[in-house]
Design a protein around this motif. Sequence first.
Motif, PDB file in Angstrom:
ATOM      1  N   LEU A 162      36.519 -13.064  16.694  1.00 11.54           N
ATOM      2  CA  LEU A 162      36.486 -12.528  15.338  1.00 11.54           C
ATOM      3  C   LEU A 162      37.509 -13.228  14.440  1.00 11.54           C
ATOM      4  O   LEU A 162      37.211 -13.599  13.296  1.00 11.54           O
ATOM      5  N   VAL A 163      38.699 -13.449  14.973  1.00 12.98           N
ATOM      6  CA  VAL A 163      39.747 -14.120  14.202  1.00 12.98           C
ATOM      7  C   VAL A 163      39.378 -15.577  13.934  1.00 12.98           C
ATOM      8  O   VAL A 163      39.623 -16.112  12.851  1.00 12.98           O
ATOM      9  N   GLU A 164      38.763 -16.215  14.947  1.00 13.88           N
ATOM     10  CA  GLU A 164      38.397 -17.619  14.791  1.00 13.88           C
ATOM     11  C   GLU A 164      37.365 -17.827  13.683  1.00 13.88           C
ATOM     12  O   GLU A 164      37.252 -18.903  13.112  1.00 13.88           O
ATOM     13  N   GLN A 165      36.575 -16.800  13.423  1.00  9.72           N
ATOM     14  CA  GLN A 165      35.538 -16.908  12.395  1.00  9.72           C
ATOM     15  C   GLN A 165      36.108 -16.812  10.977  1.00  9.72           C
ATOM     16  O   GLN A 165      35.427 -17.139  10.008  1.00  9.72           O
ATOM     17  N   ILE A 166      37.366 -16.346  10.870  1.00  5.48           N
ATOM     18  CA  ILE A 166      37.987 -16.257   9.545  1.00  5.48           C
ATOM     19  C   ILE A 166      38.342 -17.657   9.070  1.00  5.48           C
ATOM     20  O   ILE A 166      39.044 -18.410   9.747  1.00  5.48           O
ATOM     21  N   ASN A 167      37.842 -18.030   7.908  1.00  8.23           N
ATOM     22  CA  ASN A 167      38.022 -19.389   7.373  1.00  8.23           C
ATOM     23  C   ASN A 167      38.598 -19.304   5.955  1.00  8.23           C
ATOM     24  O   ASN A 167      37.990 -18.708   5.065  1.00  8.23           O
ATOM     25  N   PHE A 168      39.757 -19.908   5.800  1.00  3.53           N
ATOM     26  CA  PHE A 168      40.404 -19.896   4.490  1.00  3.53           C
ATOM     27  C   PHE A 168      40.215 -21.227   3.742  1.00  3.53           C
ATOM     28  O   PHE A 168      40.925 -21.514   2.780  1.00  3.53           O
ATOM     29  N   ASN A 169      39.225 -22.012   4.194  1.00  2.00           N
ATOM     30  CA  ASN A 169      38.999 -23.305   3.546  1.00  2.00           C
ATOM     31  C   ASN A 169      38.511 -23.164   2.104  1.00  2.00           C
ATOM     32  O   ASN A 169      38.566 -24.106   1.322  1.00  2.00           O
ATOM     33  N   PHE A 170      37.970 -21.978   1.786  1.00  4.41           N
ATOM     34  CA  PHE A 170      37.488 -21.776   0.423  1.00  4.41           C
ATOM     35  C   PHE A 170      38.642 -21.727  -0.580  1.00  4.41           C
ATOM     36  O   PHE A 170      38.440 -21.855  -1.785  1.00  4.41           O
ATOM     37  N   ILE A 171      39.856 -21.532  -0.086  1.00  3.67           N
ATOM     38  CA  ILE A 171      41.015 -21.505  -0.972  1.00  3.67           C
ATOM     39  C   ILE A 171      41.534 -22.931  -1.143  1.00  3.67           C
ATOM     40  O   ILE A 171      41.914 -23.586  -0.174  1.00  3.67           O
ATOM     41  N   ASN A 172      41.516 -23.410  -2.373  1.00  5.95           N
ATOM     42  CA  ASN A 172      42.016 -24.741  -2.690  1.00  5.95           C
ATOM     43  C   ASN A 172      43.461 -24.611  -3.161  1.00  5.95           C
ATOM     44  O   ASN A 172      43.726 -24.265  -4.319  1.00  5.95           O
ATOM     45  N   PHE A 173      44.377 -24.874  -2.240  1.00 10.16           N
ATOM     46  CA  PHE A 173      45.782 -24.677  -2.560  1.00 10.16           C
ATOM     47  C   PHE A 173      46.276 -25.674  -3.608  1.00 10.16           C
ATOM     48  O   PHE A 173      47.173 -25.361  -4.390  1.00 10.16           O
ATOM     49  N   GLN A 174      45.678 -26.883  -3.619  1.00  2.99           N
ATOM     50  CA  GLN A 174      46.047 -27.853  -4.651  1.00  2.99           C
ATOM     51  C   GLN A 174      45.628 -27.344  -6.029  1.00  2.99           C
ATOM     52  O   GLN A 174      46.375 -27.480  -7.003  1.00  2.99           O
ATOM     53  N   TRP A 175      44.438 -26.736  -6.117  1.00  5.43           N
ATOM     54  CA  TRP A 175      43.978 -26.177  -7.388  1.00  5.43           C
ATOM     55  C   TRP A 175      44.893 -25.030  -7.825  1.00  5.43           C
ATOM     56  O   TRP A 175      45.221 -24.904  -9.004  1.00  5.43           O
ATOM     57  N   LEU A 176      45.298 -24.202  -6.852  1.00  2.00           N
ATOM     58  CA  LEU A 176      46.197 -23.091  -7.171  1.00  2.00           C
ATOM     59  C   LEU A 176      47.532 -23.603  -7.712  1.00  2.00           C
ATOM     60  O   LEU A 176      48.075 -23.073  -8.681  1.00  2.00           O
ATOM     61  N   LEU A 177      48.067 -24.653  -7.058  1.00  2.00           N
ATOM     62  CA  LEU A 177      49.322 -25.234  -7.514  1.00  2.00           C
ATOM     63  C   LEU A 177      49.167 -25.817  -8.922  1.00  2.00           C
ATOM     64  O   LEU A 177      50.037 -25.644  -9.779  1.00  2.00           O
ATOM     65  N   PHE A 178      48.040 -26.488  -9.163  1.00  4.44           N
ATOM     66  CA  PHE A 178      47.770 -27.072 -10.470  1.00  4.44           C
ATOM     67  C   PHE A 178      47.682 -25.980 -11.542  1.00  4.44           C
ATOM     68  O   PHE A 178      48.183 -26.137 -12.652  1.00  4.44           O
ATOM     69  N   THR A 179      47.063 -24.852 -11.167  1.00 10.02           N
ATOM     70  CA  THR A 179      46.941 -23.727 -12.098  1.00 10.02           C
ATOM     71  C   THR A 179      48.301 -23.119 -12.403  1.00 10.02           C
ATOM     72  O   THR A 179      48.594 -22.745 -13.550  1.00 10.02           O
ATOM     73  N   VAL A 180      49.143 -23.022 -11.377  1.00  4.54           N
ATOM     74  CA  VAL A 180      50.503 -22.491 -11.579  1.00  4.54           C
ATOM     75  C   VAL A 180      51.286 -23.393 -12.528  1.00  4.54           C
ATOM     76  O   VAL A 180      52.004 -22.907 -13.413  1.00  4.54           O
TER      77      VAL A 180
END
Length: 465
Positions: A162-180
């Motif tokens: 169940l844990v292995e199926q969790i995928n955080f790839n949809f979060i673009n951390f570079q985009w978040l940093l750029f937005t900040v």
Amino acid sequence: MKQTLIIIASILSSFLFFEQSIGINLLIFSIITIIVLAFNNLKQFKDTKILLYCLVYVTTSVFVFIQDSSLSIFANCVAFFTLIGKISQSKTSIYINWLNGVFTSITGLFFRRVNAKKNIENTSPKKEVDFLHIAKLIGIPTLFIIVFVLLYKNGNPMFNDLVEQINFNFINFQWLLFTVLGYYLISNIVNPIQVEPATSNDLNTKNNLYKSKTFSIEKLKKEKQLGTTLLGLLNLLIILFIVTDIASLMSVETIKASDMSTQVHNGINTLIASIIIAIVIILHFFRGDLNFYSENKTLKNLTYLWILLNVVLIALIAIKNQTYITSFGLTYKRIGVHIYIFLTLVGLITTFIKVMTIKNMVFLFRLNTQIVFAILILFSAINWDTTITKYNLDNANSYDLQYLINLSDANAILLKHHSLEVELDAKFNRKIDWKYNNYLKHIKRKDWQEKSLKDYSITEVEQNL
């Protein structure tokens, strides 16, 4: 509402610029910037000066969309800082606007918060936010959740799957940093600040000169004699130089490119030295009380003659440079010579105004920086790569085709048309084809945010050349 607007603007900025080159996105961002600034500075936006600089700022972004040149992008950045500085204090000189604009864009939010702590009003004390407690409240549970998830994974195969199926790839951390970063920039500029004491000093400094308390007729008489002698001799010298220069131009019918280049460059060196010395001498003698000396008429007339003769010298250098351009084509260096000639002419005219109207050095600096800003905006309306290419292909007696190929892709279509109309060396045809094909590929890869006007204006015929 204010924070909501900043957040929305930050997200829109990221959508416009993240992993995108400059195009129509800069025009949209300029409009967003003005909306945010107007919402937070309604009082300042009633000033016609602010509205004028808003128009200038948007205009430069339109130039970016139309021309897509580095100069237009640079002009847009300068106009941005000027607008921010103008909102902070509309009555300051333009160079103080630049200072306030840059300082606000980098440290505005931090400066306002630090300054607010120093100016806390004597009202009922507000309950301070316990940031340490909030950090503990978020950080400690998160840490233990992660630890126990890792432990439970080893103890239960189904939980592990169940844990292995969790995928955080949809979060673009570079985009978040750029937005900040976008949020930080917009938060900085919403309420532009003033750099002190530079702003107040500029506001308190007038343009006029005034007679000093140590006014001495005897001292001024000697200074006037020195100035009259010096400027008289310099006028004779520059007249001799101009006469011989005109004679040399009229006596030569044809000239080699290397000789013409040497003459132009030597002329520019002479011009640089002459104008700098001329202005320094004039500013030295008319720095103070000599302006109010009743017997300074001769010195003033010699000064005006000196300025006029330097204008003649400028005209001669301009003629040489234009002859060079007509014969061997436009280049950035030759355009730069014309621009320098024009700026030196402006410098002489403003120096003439300073002497005639009895102004101080601050007036000269204020006026000249305003003129330079205006020239930058006007020149950003031109795509110089296409201008150079069109002029050389249509008007120059001879030109360096390799130089044109080395320019930006803005002239790719012009060169492609030229290669089809004129028989060129095979190596030049290959280079032009490579440049043109890469240009088309680059346009096709662009997202809509990166598009400029010329990208939309390419016809099917030009795509199939």
